[in-house]
Design a protein around this motif. Structure first.
Motif, PDB file in Angstrom:
ATOM      1  N   GLN A  18      48.300  14.207   5.639  1.00 42.43           N
ATOM      2  CA  GLN A  18      47.470  13.589   6.687  1.00 42.43           C
ATOM      3  C   GLN A  18      47.791  14.142   8.072  1.00 42.43           C
ATOM      4  OE1 GLN A  18      48.383   9.526   5.774  1.00 42.43           O
ATOM      5  NE2 GLN A  18      46.625   9.293   4.397  1.00 42.43           N
ATOM      6  N   LYS A  19      49.043  14.618   8.224  1.00 42.19           N
ATOM      7  CA  LYS A  19      49.431  15.138   9.545  1.00 42.19           C
ATOM      8  C   LYS A  19      49.031  16.606   9.747  1.00 42.19           C
ATOM      9  CE  LYS A  19      53.511  12.241  10.307  1.00 42.19           C
ATOM     10  NZ  LYS A  19      54.958  12.270  10.034  1.00 42.19           N
ATOM     11  N   LEU A  20      48.469  17.233   8.702  1.00 44.49           N
ATOM     12  CA  LEU A  20      48.160  18.667   8.814  1.00 44.49           C
ATOM     13  C   LEU A  20      47.257  19.018  10.005  1.00 44.49           C
ATOM     14  CD1 LEU A  20      47.723  19.982   5.139  1.00 44.49           C
ATOM     15  CD2 LEU A  20      49.371  20.769   6.835  1.00 44.49           C
ATOM     16  N   PRO A  21      46.120  18.307  10.206  1.00 48.61           N
ATOM     17  CA  PRO A  21      45.259  18.713  11.329  1.00 48.61           C
ATOM     18  C   PRO A  21      45.979  18.668  12.691  1.00 48.61           C
ATOM     19  CG  PRO A  21      44.057  17.272   9.845  1.00 48.61           C
ATOM     20  CD  PRO A  21      45.496  17.241   9.394  1.00 48.61           C
ATOM     21  N   ALA A  22      46.872  17.699  12.857  1.00 53.63           N
ATOM     22  CA  ALA A  22      47.606  17.609  14.131  1.00 53.63           C
ATOM     23  C   ALA A  22      48.550  18.808  14.277  1.00 53.63           C
ATOM     24  CB  ALA A  22      48.388  16.297  14.190  1.00 53.63           C
ATOM     25  N   LEU A  23      49.254  19.149  13.194  1.00 48.81           N
ATOM     26  CA  LEU A  23      50.166  20.306  13.230  1.00 48.81           C
ATOM     27  C   LEU A  23      49.378  21.600  13.461  1.00 48.81           C
ATOM     28  CD1 LEU A  23      52.914  21.712  12.750  1.00 48.81           C
ATOM     29  CD2 LEU A  23      52.448  21.623  10.286  1.00 48.81           C
ATOM     30  N   GLN A  24      48.244  21.732  12.744  1.00 52.07           N
ATOM     31  CA  GLN A  24      47.420  22.940  12.886  1.00 52.07           C
ATOM     32  C   GLN A  24      46.950  23.087  14.341  1.00 52.07           C
ATOM     33  OE1 GLN A  24      44.716  21.553   9.921  1.00 52.07           O
ATOM     34  NE2 GLN A  24      45.645  22.707   8.250  1.00 52.07           N
ATOM     35  N   THR A  25      46.553  21.953  14.945  1.00 48.87           N
ATOM     36  CA  THR A  25      46.085  21.993  16.338  1.00 48.87           C
ATOM     37  C   THR A  25      47.208  22.473  17.257  1.00 48.87           C
ATOM     38  OG1 THR A  25      44.612  20.144  15.857  1.00 48.87           O
ATOM     39  CG2 THR A  25      45.022  20.601  18.186  1.00 48.87           C
ATOM     40  N   GLN A  26      48.410  21.921  17.066  1.00 51.64           N
ATOM     41  CA  GLN A  26      49.533  22.300  17.939  1.00 51.64           C
ATOM     42  C   GLN A  26      49.887  23.776  17.757  1.00 51.64           C
ATOM     43  OE1 GLN A  26      50.650  20.712  20.490  1.00 51.64           O
ATOM     44  NE2 GLN A  26      49.262  19.046  19.951  1.00 51.64           N
ATOM     45  N   LEU A  27      49.825  24.255  16.513  1.00 54.70           N
ATOM     46  CA  LEU A  27      50.138  25.673  16.264  1.00 54.70           C
ATOM     47  C   LEU A  27      49.101  26.567  16.943  1.00 54.70           C
ATOM     48  CD1 LEU A  27      51.226  25.432  12.504  1.00 54.70           C
ATOM     49  CD2 LEU A  27      52.686  26.137  14.415  1.00 54.70           C
ATOM     50  N   LEU A  28      47.823  26.173  16.851  1.00 50.57           N
ATOM     51  CA  LEU A  28      46.777  26.989  17.475  1.00 50.57           C
ATOM     52  C   LEU A  28      46.892  26.959  19.002  1.00 50.57           C
ATOM     53  CD1 LEU A  28      44.330  28.801  17.407  1.00 50.57           C
ATOM     54  CD2 LEU A  28      42.888  26.813  16.940  1.00 50.57           C
ATOM     55  N   VAL A  29      47.196  25.793  19.564  1.00 47.09           N
ATOM     56  CA  VAL A  29      47.368  25.707  21.022  1.00 47.09           C
ATOM     57  C   VAL A  29      48.519  26.639  21.443  1.00 47.09           C
ATOM     58  CG1 VAL A  29      48.070  24.201  22.933  1.00 47.09           C
ATOM     59  CG2 VAL A  29      46.418  23.376  21.247  1.00 47.09           C
ATOM     60  N   ALA A  30      49.607  26.615  20.689  1.00 48.04           N
ATOM     61  CA  ALA A  30      50.747  27.484  21.009  1.00 48.04           C
ATOM     62  C   ALA A  30      50.335  28.955  20.922  1.00 48.04           C
ATOM     63  CB  ALA A  30      51.903  27.207  20.051  1.00 48.04           C
ATOM     64  N   GLY A  31      49.535  29.272  19.894  1.00 45.09           N
ATOM     65  CA  GLY A  31      49.057  30.648  19.742  1.00 45.09           C
ATOM     66  C   GLY A  31      48.190  31.075  20.912  1.00 45.09           C
ATOM     67  N   MET A  32      47.313  30.160  21.368  1.00 43.87           N
ATOM     68  CA  MET A  32      46.438  30.475  22.514  1.00 43.87           C
ATOM     69  C   MET A  32      47.276  30.747  23.756  1.00 43.87           C
ATOM     70  SD  MET A  32      43.612  27.481  22.092  1.00 43.87           S
ATOM     71  CE  MET A  32      42.333  27.477  20.859  1.00 43.87           C
ATOM     72  N   GLU A  33      48.292  29.919  23.943  1.00 45.71           N
ATOM     73  CA  GLU A  33      49.126  30.039  25.140  1.00 45.71           C
ATOM     74  C   GLU A  33      49.963  31.322  25.096  1.00 45.71           C
ATOM     75  OE1 GLU A  33      51.432  26.501  25.764  1.00 45.71           O
ATOM     76  OE2 GLU A  33      51.872  27.047  27.848  1.00 45.71           O
ATOM     77  N   ALA A  34      50.383  31.727  23.909  1.00 46.92           N
ATOM     78  CA  ALA A  34      51.225  32.927  23.790  1.00 46.92           C
ATOM     79  C   ALA A  34      50.417  34.221  23.918  1.00 46.92           C
ATOM     80  CB  ALA A  34      51.969  32.906  22.457  1.00 46.92           C
ATOM     81  N   GLN A  73      39.373  20.879  18.790  1.00 49.19           N
ATOM     82  CA  GLN A  73      40.414  20.047  19.389  1.00 49.19           C
ATOM     83  C   GLN A  73      41.424  20.904  20.159  1.00 49.19           C
ATOM     84  OE1 GLN A  73      40.518  16.980  19.789  1.00 49.19           O
ATOM     85  NE2 GLN A  73      42.657  16.509  20.248  1.00 49.19           N
ATOM     86  N   ALA A  74      41.819  22.033  19.545  1.00 54.43           N
ATOM     87  CA  ALA A  74      42.811  22.904  20.188  1.00 54.43           C
ATOM     88  C   ALA A  74      42.255  23.478  21.495  1.00 54.43           C
ATOM     89  CB  ALA A  74      43.213  24.028  19.242  1.00 54.43           C
ATOM     90  N   MET A  75      40.955  23.796  21.520  1.00 51.62           N
ATOM     91  CA  MET A  75      40.362  24.342  22.749  1.00 51.62           C
ATOM     92  C   MET A  75      40.434  23.309  23.873  1.00 51.62           C
ATOM     93  SD  MET A  75      37.108  26.456  21.217  1.00 51.62           S
ATOM     94  CE  MET A  75      36.457  27.113  22.749  1.00 51.62           C
ATOM     95  N   HIS A  76      40.178  22.031  23.513  1.00 49.72           N
ATOM     96  CA  HIS A  76      40.271  20.951  24.516  1.00 49.72           C
ATOM     97  C   HIS A  76      41.693  20.795  25.028  1.00 49.72           C
ATOM     98  CE1 HIS A  76      36.231  19.617  24.376  1.00 49.72           C
ATOM     99  NE2 HIS A  76      36.262  19.329  23.083  1.00 49.72           N
ATOM    100  N   VAL A  77      42.658  20.719  24.077  1.00 55.56           N
ATOM    101  CA  VAL A  77      44.061  20.504  24.454  1.00 55.56           C
ATOM    102  C   VAL A  77      44.546  21.673  25.317  1.00 55.56           C
ATOM    103  CG1 VAL A  77      46.430  20.253  23.582  1.00 55.56           C
ATOM    104  CG2 VAL A  77      44.546  19.102  22.411  1.00 55.56           C
ATOM    105  N   ALA A  78      44.222  22.910  24.902  1.00 57.12           N
ATOM    106  CA  ALA A  78      44.686  24.089  25.645  1.00 57.12           C
ATOM    107  C   ALA A  78      44.153  24.051  27.075  1.00 57.12           C
ATOM    108  CB  ALA A  78      44.223  25.359  24.942  1.00 57.12           C
ATOM    109  N   GLN A  79      42.881  23.693  27.203  1.00 60.87           N
ATOM    110  CA  GLN A  79      42.245  23.648  28.522  1.00 60.87           C
ATOM    111  C   GLN A  79      42.850  22.522  29.389  1.00 60.87           C
ATOM    112  OE1 GLN A  79      38.846  25.324  29.770  1.00 60.87           O
ATOM    113  NE2 GLN A  79      40.291  24.808  31.371  1.00 60.87           N
ATOM    114  N   ASP A  80      42.892  21.318  28.816  1.00 62.96           N
ATOM    115  CA  ASP A  80      43.274  20.143  29.612  1.00 62.96           C
ATOM    116  C   ASP A  80      44.777  20.070  29.884  1.00 62.96           C
ATOM    117  OD1 ASP A  80      40.649  19.596  29.363  1.00 62.96           O
ATOM    118  OD2 ASP A  80      40.860  17.938  27.934  1.00 62.96           O
TER     119      ASP A  80
END
Ligand code: SAM
Length: 370
Positions: free
Chosen positions: A268-284, A309-316
């Motif tokens: 159940q926690k996979l989408p949250a982890l995936q989002t955080q990994l993608l945000v980290a990838g965007m930032e790197a 979701q990751a696009m929103h988090v990365a932006q905000d």
């Protein structure tokens, strides 16, 4: 009063059945009439591709593969004059662009002439034999789901690029990245020490020591979620091939199955982890660079919705802006090899089909703007 013995007497439902039930409910809705054919393909034998190892020398290998009816699906769509590095290419192979217009071709990523992957044509269910070693013991090809090469091709690695492979184990895509001979510095990361050992073993079996042991390849076992802060705006290319419900594995294998009751929370926690990994990838990724998100699930919740979701988090939260790139030209280029799902809002989805039983593979290409 006699107490009912629930736990001891109730038969345990196999995780594969739980997975199939979950997919019937969710994918039945998501794919409608298409779901039964995808379902039957996922329950049948998967098709493989043979990624040719440029660092090995097995005389006659390519002609042998062609003689058996396999073809190089990566290079066979390249047009004349592109310098296909076509050692051992047969007349006619690699000369016909799969996509008609040159304008469309120019929108394709630069597919390294050094990435060659043989597959049997649609409808042909022949299998590849295990790879043979050359005289130095280096294996001649790596068997993988050919659709899993699409994220590497879409990443569009060019000469001199620095690349981060954020979730690298067991190392299939790492090996493909290294086949390009183009990367100036590759960071191979996975949070799991034991799985990184598998990457090491793979690289040892396929590459000469100097390729993976020098300064050009760094191996790390850091939580991928930390790479954004650790290496902000650093890499030309970042591959974020996240942990997911690995749908085909989940309906076929009990071992290491994420649908086991005891792994419910983790799933159940996979989408949250995936989002955080993608945000980290965007930032790197450096501004102007590319981050490629990929999974081997059909789940919208783990694919398009994670990207949004990751696009929103990365932006905000990180001040990082990315734009989604159109993968339509890539889809049309490879439609004779793979079955693609219709109507993806973001990215591209390869769906299993009995005549081309690759995937599922989801990919979404994002370019960092700011
Ligand atoms: N890219 C690989 C390949 O082509 O062979 C497959 C990657 S697999 C789908 C996902 C990987 O993510 C697993 O090896 C897992 O250990 C790793 N992983 C899970 N959580 C992670 C995290 N927080 N940071 C980095 N890697 C993680």
């Amino acid at each position: 009063r006699v107490k009912t013995k629930w736990a001891a007497t109730l038969p345990r439902i196999p995780a594969t059945s739980l997975a199939l039930h979950n997919f019937d409910v969710n994918y039945g809705l998501q794919f409608g009439d298409l779901w039964p054919s995808v379902r039957v393909a996922m329950l049948c034998e998967q098709k493989y591709g043979a990624l040719i190892n440029n660092f090995s020398d097995v005389p006659g290998l390519l002609s042998e593969l062609r003689f058996k009816g396999a073809r190089d699906f990566v290079q066979s769509g390249r047009s004349l004059g592109e310098g296909t590095g076509g050692a051992g290419r047969l007349p006619g192979e690699g000369l016909t662009p799969a996509t008609g217009s040159t304008e469309e071709e120019s929108m394709l990523p630069e597919m390294s002439p050094n990435i060659r992957c043989f597959v049997f044509p649609k409808g042909d269910i022949a299998r590849f034999k295990p790879a043979r070693p050359d005289s130095c013991g280096t294996l001649s090809y790596y068997l993988l789901d050919a659709a899993s090469l699409l994220p590497v091709l879409a990443l569009d690695v060019r000469e001199g690029h620095t690349v981060l492979d954020l979730c690298a184990a067991p190392g299939g895509k790492t090996l493909a990245l290294l086949q390009t001979h183009a990367i100036s510095q590759l960071t191979v990361n996975d949070v799991s020490e034991s799985r990184m050992n598998r990457v090491r073993r793979t690289l040892q079996s396929y590459l000469p020591r100097e390729v993976w042991s020098g300064n050009r390849v760094a191996m790390t076992t850091i939580d991928g979620q930390l790479w954004g802060e650790m290496a902000r705006s650093t890499f030309d290319r970042v591959l974020v091939d996240v942990p997911c419900t690995t749908d085909r594995h989940s309906v076929m294998e009990e071992e290491n199955n994420i649908f086991k009751k005891m792994r419910t929370k983790e799933r159940q926690k996979l989408p949250a982890l995936q989002t955080q990994l993608l945000v980290a990838g965007m930032e790197a990724t450096r501004p102007g660079g590319v981050v490629l998100y990929s999974t081997c699930t059909l789940s919208q919740l783990q694919n398009e919705m994670v990207v949004e979701q990751a696009m929103h988090v990365a932006q905000d939260e990180r001040g990082v802006t990315v734009e989604v790139e159109d993968l339509g030209p890539l889809e049309r280029h490879f439609e004779s090899t793979f079955h693609f799902a219709p109507r993806q809002r973001l990215g591209l989805l390869v769906i299993p089909h009995l005549t081309a039983n690759f995937g599922p593979t989801y990919l979404c290409k994002l370019r960092r703007v700011r």
